[in-house]
Scaffold this motif. Structure first.
Motif, PDB file in Angstrom:
ATOM      1  N   GLY A   1      13.097  -7.394  -9.294  1.00  0.00           N
ATOM      2  CA  GLY A   1      13.033  -6.462 -10.418  1.00  0.00           C
ATOM      3  C   GLY A   1      12.569  -5.070 -10.010  1.00  0.00           C
ATOM      4  N   GLN A   2      12.388  -4.850  -8.731  1.00  0.00           N
ATOM      5  CA  GLN A   2      11.909  -3.541  -8.247  1.00  0.00           C
ATOM      6  C   GLN A   2      13.085  -2.610  -7.960  1.00  0.00           C
ATOM      7  OE1 GLN A   2       8.581  -4.446  -9.080  1.00  0.00           O
ATOM      8  NE2 GLN A   2       8.383  -2.753  -7.607  1.00  0.00           N
ATOM      9  N   PRO A   3      12.860  -1.283  -7.985  1.00  0.00           N
ATOM     10  CA  PRO A   3      13.924  -0.337  -7.620  1.00  0.00           C
ATOM     11  C   PRO A   3      14.277  -0.435  -6.132  1.00  0.00           C
ATOM     12  CG  PRO A   3      11.867   0.836  -8.075  1.00  0.00           C
ATOM     13  CD  PRO A   3      11.623  -0.596  -8.410  1.00  0.00           C
ATOM     14  N   VAL A   4      15.431   0.125  -5.799  1.00  0.00           N
ATOM     15  CA  VAL A   4      15.848   0.180  -4.393  1.00  0.00           C
ATOM     16  C   VAL A   4      15.995   1.635  -3.968  1.00  0.00           C
ATOM     17  CG1 VAL A   4      16.983  -2.068  -4.253  1.00  0.00           C
ATOM     18  CG2 VAL A   4      18.261  -0.108  -5.133  1.00  0.00           C
ATOM     19  N   ASP A   5      16.011   1.864  -2.657  1.00  0.00           N
ATOM     20  CA  ASP A   5      16.199   3.201  -2.094  1.00  0.00           C
ATOM     21  C   ASP A   5      17.630   3.310  -1.566  1.00  0.00           C
ATOM     22  OD1 ASP A   5      14.901   5.764  -0.641  1.00  0.00           O
ATOM     23  OD2 ASP A   5      16.256   4.749   0.755  1.00  0.00           O
ATOM     24  N   VAL A   6      18.366   4.336  -2.031  1.00  0.00           N
ATOM     25  CA  VAL A   6      19.749   4.547  -1.611  1.00  0.00           C
ATOM     26  C   VAL A   6      19.787   5.668  -0.574  1.00  0.00           C
ATOM     27  CG1 VAL A   6      22.082   5.161  -2.367  1.00  0.00           C
ATOM     28  CG2 VAL A   6      20.542   3.959  -3.931  1.00  0.00           C
ATOM     29  N   ALA A   7      20.296   5.366   0.621  1.00  0.00           N
ATOM     30  CA  ALA A   7      20.444   6.406   1.652  1.00  0.00           C
ATOM     31  C   ALA A   7      21.758   7.129   1.400  1.00  0.00           C
ATOM     32  CB  ALA A   7      20.404   5.771   3.032  1.00  0.00           C
ATOM     33  N   SER A   8      21.775   8.041   0.395  1.00  0.00           N
ATOM     34  CA  SER A   8      23.019   8.700   0.003  1.00  0.00           C
ATOM     35  C   SER A   8      23.341   9.857   0.946  1.00  0.00           C
ATOM     36  CB  SER A   8      22.911   9.209  -1.436  1.00  0.00           C
ATOM     37  OG  SER A   8      22.417  10.542  -1.470  1.00  0.00           O
ATOM     38  N   ASP A   9      24.560  10.348   0.864  1.00  0.00           N
ATOM     39  CA  ASP A   9      24.945  11.517   1.670  1.00  0.00           C
ATOM     40  C   ASP A   9      24.160  12.749   1.249  1.00  0.00           C
ATOM     41  OD1 ASP A   9      26.749   9.984   2.999  1.00  0.00           O
ATOM     42  OD2 ASP A   9      28.546  10.862   2.095  1.00  0.00           O
TER      43      ASP A   9
ATOM     44  N   GLY B   1      20.805  12.736   0.428  1.00  0.00           N
ATOM     45  CA  GLY B   1      19.386  12.418   0.523  1.00  0.00           C
ATOM     46  C   GLY B   1      19.031  11.068  -0.062  1.00  0.00           C
ATOM     47  N   HIS B   2      17.784  10.654   0.143  1.00  0.00           N
ATOM     48  CA  HIS B   2      17.324   9.363  -0.379  1.00  0.00           C
ATOM     49  C   HIS B   2      17.127   9.451  -1.883  1.00  0.00           C
ATOM     50  CE1 HIS B   2      16.642   6.979   3.301  1.00  0.00           C
ATOM     51  NE2 HIS B   2      16.697   8.196   3.847  1.00  0.00           N
ATOM     52  N   ARG B   3      17.603   8.442  -2.591  1.00  0.00           N
ATOM     53  CA  ARG B   3      17.482   8.405  -4.054  1.00  0.00           C
ATOM     54  C   ARG B   3      16.967   7.029  -4.465  1.00  0.00           C
ATOM     55  NH1 ARG B   3      21.136  12.140  -6.702  1.00  0.00           N
ATOM     56  NH2 ARG B   3      21.290  13.951  -5.345  1.00  0.00           N
ATOM     57  N   LYS B   4      16.200   7.026  -5.555  1.00  0.00           N
ATOM     58  CA  LYS B   4      15.743   5.762  -6.150  1.00  0.00           C
ATOM     59  C   LYS B   4      16.821   5.233  -7.098  1.00  0.00           C
ATOM     60  CE  LYS B   4      11.025   4.472  -7.075  1.00  0.00           C
ATOM     61  NZ  LYS B   4      10.031   5.253  -6.330  1.00  0.00           N
ATOM     62  N   ALA B   5      16.969   3.922  -7.153  1.00  0.00           N
ATOM     63  CA  ALA B   5      17.974   3.345  -8.050  1.00  0.00           C
ATOM     64  C   ALA B   5      17.482   2.049  -8.677  1.00  0.00           C
ATOM     65  CB  ALA B   5      19.266   3.084  -7.287  1.00  0.00           C
ATOM     66  N   THR B   6      17.995   1.797  -9.885  1.00  0.00           N
ATOM     67  CA  THR B   6      17.715   0.553 -10.597  1.00  0.00           C
ATOM     68  C   THR B   6      18.951  -0.336 -10.516  1.00  0.00           C
ATOM     69  OG1 THR B   6      16.510   1.924 -12.160  1.00  0.00           O
ATOM     70  CG2 THR B   6      16.906  -0.355 -12.817  1.00  0.00           C
ATOM     71  N   ILE B   7      18.753  -1.611 -10.253  1.00  0.00           N
ATOM     72  CA  ILE B   7      19.871  -2.565 -10.194  1.00  0.00           C
ATOM     73  C   ILE B   7      20.218  -3.006 -11.619  1.00  0.00           C
ATOM     74  CG2 ILE B   7      20.633  -4.789  -9.272  1.00  0.00           C
ATOM     75  CD1 ILE B   7      18.372  -4.433  -7.113  1.00  0.00           C
ATOM     76  N   VAL B   8      21.508  -2.939 -11.971  1.00  0.00           N
ATOM     77  CA  VAL B   8      21.960  -3.319 -13.320  1.00  0.00           C
ATOM     78  C   VAL B   8      23.193  -4.221 -13.214  1.00  0.00           C
ATOM     79  CG1 VAL B   8      21.060  -1.236 -14.464  1.00  0.00           C
ATOM     80  CG2 VAL B   8      23.401  -1.231 -13.553  1.00  0.00           C
TER      81      VAL B   8
END
Ligand code: THG
Length: 369
Positions: A347-355, A357-364
């Motif tokens: 249930g925790q957020p994940v870190d996305v290594a996007s082009d 920069g790093h972004r926080k994300a919620t799994i849905v």
């Protein structure tokens, strides 16, 4: 210097290629050894058309693998875990195809054309080789080949009116994945209610490549009053809708269970099929990862990603993003991803290594919209 991709005669053109170029095709990818249009240079307008209007797509890359002969149905049944009991002429079905390890190797739309002919409208892998090899090794009486057939998709909420104007009101009652033979000015077609969007629409399977330019013009004329314009299988809409893109979302180890394709399989059926034993033990073992949506924080992404992005949770690798974009309808950056079940269950957020920069994300869950 911009890198150029060299393309020779091995990469084929659809019968709509010249017409699509003339209407502004601006970028292409390669799919089933063919050019696949991916942009007409105006992503906002192309999205708007498929969500609120009507768009025409050159999807000649959706190649047909025909199974023809007395054993056509038997071969189709052996190729897919989907139960094909009672499959009727004029009926289409979305069917996973797996290898003997139960890993997904394609996810075509199957069409029963006649008593002894089936088409697999394939995603991007060489199913004619696979099906022909299996038919030969099993001594089946069936000819496997790629016919001269090229789909043109008409997608969006106004597609139904355009297609009814062209063919008559009977098209309005066609069931999803249902199809019928039809013609326009003597051009032989199969008209199906299908297409790679959740906005509704039809696909015209052109059965004679000589008429590609003419069919393109006829659709353009019929759609003019509805604001039709060119488009491509839409990157943003498919992420919103959670439609699977074989090869983009999958890797060599992806199983249909991880993609949530359970409802398209019957591993308990009497019929034998490729991967049956493996799929039954995979079902028993349970999932280690699953195809999920993401809502990603931060500024709207300025473009589409063209590679996989890594996902981490508390420093551990937990999966990958295969497509991400800003969605106007979700008012957020969104993505489709393959994520470990432990990361989902936390249930925790994940870190996305996007082009970008790093972004926080919620799994849905999917679909996102
Ligand atoms: N049309 C045709 N051929 C195709 C595609 C298509 N071949 C390649 C590729 N697309 C095959 N993959 C898909 C993936 C999803 C769907 C169709 C083809 C699809 N899925 C819906 C869903 O997942 O909600 C509905 C599935 C169902 O309920 O049966 O439509 O687009 N000719």
């Amino acid at each position: 210097m911009a890198l150029q991709l060299s393309i020779g005669a091995r990469v084929r053109k659809s019968p709509f290629f010249d017409a699509a170029r003339a209407d502004g095709m601006a970028a292409a990818s390669v799919y089933n050894h063919m050019y696949m249009p991916t942009s007409y240079g105006d992503p906002a307008a192309e999205y708007e058309r498929v969500i609120n209007g009507v768009a025409m797509w050159d999807v000649g890359i959706e190649r047909q693998v025909a199974l023809k002969g007395p054993d056509a149905v038997a071969l189709a049944r052996y190729l897919t875990p989907r139960n094909l009991d009672g499959l009727k002429i004029g009926q289409g079905k979305y069917v996973p195809i797996c290898n003997y390890e139960g890993k997904l190797i394609n996810d075509p739309v199957l069409l029963r054309i006649t008593d002894d002919e089936i088409w697999l409208s394939i995603a991007d892998s060489d199913i004619a080789l696979w099906a022909g090899g299996i038919a030969g090794a099993r001594g089946m009486d069936v000819y496997v080949y790629e016919p001269d057939v090229s789909p043109l998709a008409i997608q969006g909420p106004k597609a139904i009116d355009v297609v009814a104007d062209m063919f008559g009101n009977w098209v309005r009652t066609l069931s999803y994945f249902g199809f019928a033979e039809a013609e326009l000015e003597g051009i032989p077609l199969i008209l199906a209610r299908s297409g790679w969007s959740k906005q509704g629409g039809y696909e015209l399977y052109l059965r004679d490549g000589r008429y590609g330019a003419r069919l393109w013009q006829l659709v353009k004329q019929a759609g003019a009053g509805y604001g039709i314009g060119p488009g491509t299988p839409n990157y943003i809409e498919r992420v919103e809708s959670g439609l699977i893109s074989y090869g983009a979302d999958t890797d060599d180890a992806t199983t249909p269970y991880e993609l949530g394709m359970d409802k398209f399989m019957d591993v308990d059926q009497k019929e034998d099929f490729v991967g049956k034993a493996a799929l039954r033990s995979l079902r028993k073992a349970g999932l280690k990862r699953r195809f999920m949506g993401l809502l990603i924080d931060g500024e709207p992404f300025p473009a589409f990603n063209e590679a996989r992005w890594e996902l981490h949770q508390n420093g551990d690798y937990v999966g990958y993003v295969s497509a991400a974009a800003y969605s106007r309808r979700a008012q957020s950056n969104i993505a489709v991803s393959m994520v470990s079940t432990t990361a989902i269950e936390s249930g925790q957020p994940v870190d996305v290594a996007s082009d970008w920069g790093h972004r926080k994300a919620t799994i849905v869950p999917l679909p996102i919209i």
